[in-house]
Scaffold this motif. Structure first.
Motif, PDB file in Angstrom:
ATOM      1  N   ASN A 242      21.207 -35.949 -14.034  1.00  0.00           N
ATOM      2  CA  ASN A 242      20.313 -35.763 -12.884  1.00  0.00           C
ATOM      3  C   ASN A 242      20.999 -36.320 -11.624  1.00  0.00           C
ATOM      4  OD1 ASN A 242      19.954 -38.576 -12.860  1.00  0.00           O
ATOM      5  ND2 ASN A 242      17.989 -38.483 -13.907  1.00  0.00           N
ATOM      6  N   PRO A 243      20.373 -36.219 -10.459  1.00  0.00           N
ATOM      7  CA  PRO A 243      21.006 -36.708  -9.226  1.00  0.00           C
ATOM      8  C   PRO A 243      21.357 -38.198  -9.252  1.00  0.00           C
ATOM      9  CG  PRO A 243      19.185 -35.257  -8.691  1.00  0.00           C
ATOM     10  CD  PRO A 243      19.136 -35.481 -10.171  1.00  0.00           C
ATOM     11  N   ASN A 244      20.719 -38.986 -10.145  1.00  0.00           N
ATOM     12  CA  ASN A 244      21.036 -40.408 -10.266  1.00  0.00           C
ATOM     13  C   ASN A 244      22.176 -40.667 -11.243  1.00  0.00           C
ATOM     14  OD1 ASN A 244      18.944 -41.050  -8.486  1.00  0.00           O
ATOM     15  ND2 ASN A 244      17.458 -41.155 -10.154  1.00  0.00           N
ATOM     16  N   GLY A 245      22.765 -39.594 -11.796  1.00  0.00           N
ATOM     17  CA  GLY A 245      23.869 -39.751 -12.734  1.00  0.00           C
ATOM     18  C   GLY A 245      23.436 -40.064 -14.155  1.00  0.00           C
TER      19      GLY A 245
END
Length: 110
Positions: free
Chosen positions: A39-42
């Motif tokens: 996800n965008p948070n890795g």
């Protein structure tokens, strides 16, 4: 068109074995399957897929695997619905044609 799915994941809890009115074994469990992307948070995300397995395979799943075991499920996607308090509830699940145990009972315990 054919509905076909192959999933590799870990059981989220103990499989539940029951029998139909005609004494046919059926087991249900949820498989945690990692997504291939982050996800965008890795962080890796996980899908929780409900699985149904019938007859002798259901008995084998109940006897030989437990929470945390990694397995491979091959089967088909099935949708069904039922009424609950005036609302239609839809369920999507995988009906397993085969279940392959990918680790021994000892390895799966975490």
């Amino acid at each position: 068109m054919i509905s076909s799915v192959t999933l590799i994941g870990r059981l989220t809890k103990e499989p539940e074995l029951r029998r139909t009115a005609n004494d046919i074994p059926v087991a249900t469990f949820t498989l945690a399957v990692n997504r291939q992307f982050t996800n965008p948070n890795g962080e890796k995300e996980v899908d929780f897929i409900p699985v149904v397995v019938w007859r002798k395979q259901a008995e084998n799943v109940e006897e030989y695997v437990s929470k945390g075991h990694m397995i491979c499920v091959e089967g088909r996607i099935q949708t069904r619905s039922y009424e609950n308090e005036g609302r239609t509830v839809y369920i999507t699940e995988v009906v397993a044609n085969s279940v392959t145990f990918l680790e021994s009972k000892k390895e799966g315990k975490q």
